[in-house]
Design a protein around this motif. Sequence first.
Motif, short mmCIF file in Angstrom:
data_model
loop_
_atom_site.label_atom_id
_atom_site.label_comp_id
_atom_site.label_asym_id
_atom_site.label_seq_id
_atom_site.Cartn_x
_atom_site.Cartn_y
_atom_site.Cartn_z
N ARG A 97 0.83 -1.21 0.00
CA ARG A 97 0.00 0.00 0.00
C ARG A 97 0.87 1.27 0.00
O ARG A 97 0.61 2.20 -0.75
CB ARG A 97 -0.93 -0.02 1.21
N LYS A 148 1.21 4.09 -3.01
CA LYS A 148 1.02 5.53 -2.83
C LYS A 148 2.21 6.30 -3.39
O LYS A 148 2.05 7.29 -4.09
CB LYS A 148 0.84 5.84 -1.34
N PRO A 192 -3.87 1.25 -4.65
CA PRO A 192 -3.47 0.05 -3.92
C PRO A 192 -4.05 -1.24 -4.54
O PRO A 192 -3.35 -2.24 -4.64
CB PRO A 192 -4.01 0.27 -2.51
N TYR A 223 -1.86 -4.45 -5.80
CA TYR A 223 -2.06 -5.82 -5.32
C TYR A 223 -2.39 -6.80 -6.45
O TYR A 223 -2.23 -8.00 -6.27
CB TYR A 223 -3.14 -5.86 -4.24
#
Length: 197
Positions: free
Chosen positions: A47, A51, A57, A61
């Motif tokens: 995460r 950023k 995010p 993933y």
Amino acid sequence: MSSSAVQLPTAATRRHLSDRQAKTVHKLTEAAVVELIEVGYPALTVRTVAKRAGVAPATAYTYFGSKEHLVAEVFWRRFEAQEVPPTDRRRSPAARATDVLLGFALVVADETEVAAAVTVAMLADDPEVRELRSRIGLLLHQRLSEALGDDASAAAISTLELAISGALLQVGTGHLAYGAIPDLLAQVSALVLKDPR
């Protein structure tokens, strides 16, 4: 084993990537390095890397299921991208082997936080990391086989692979300094390849 017998996977770890997806993955791996240097491995998350990279995010993933996978990918990309000089057969087999082993060992040696993270990440029991470990091992094997040709047996190459893995594990656990690796690998290569130095 001859170098022609080694088959390297060519697809991305999860799937074939479009140009846009490849750029996203590149942004994430570059951001991971910056994040590691600034906050260290324990504080790193997919995460926070997303950023920093300016990526959602959820998107991050889809490419990296864990921070271990992300850090292992950083190492894989750097190792794969290394420029490998042509083999000089006038040099001893031990010298040629040492060059290959040092190329592998020192991929992230100048970045303390990245090196420490790679040591931990590469040991993770994660399917994506296992795939990357396999690719890295195959590429190291290929490079050693090409550098040594008929000057080394399959057992000698396997022994050199074990030696470099052990050396890096010792660095990661603090039992060996990166600065000691060049001499150590030269000694191991000379011993394994019966080069009197």
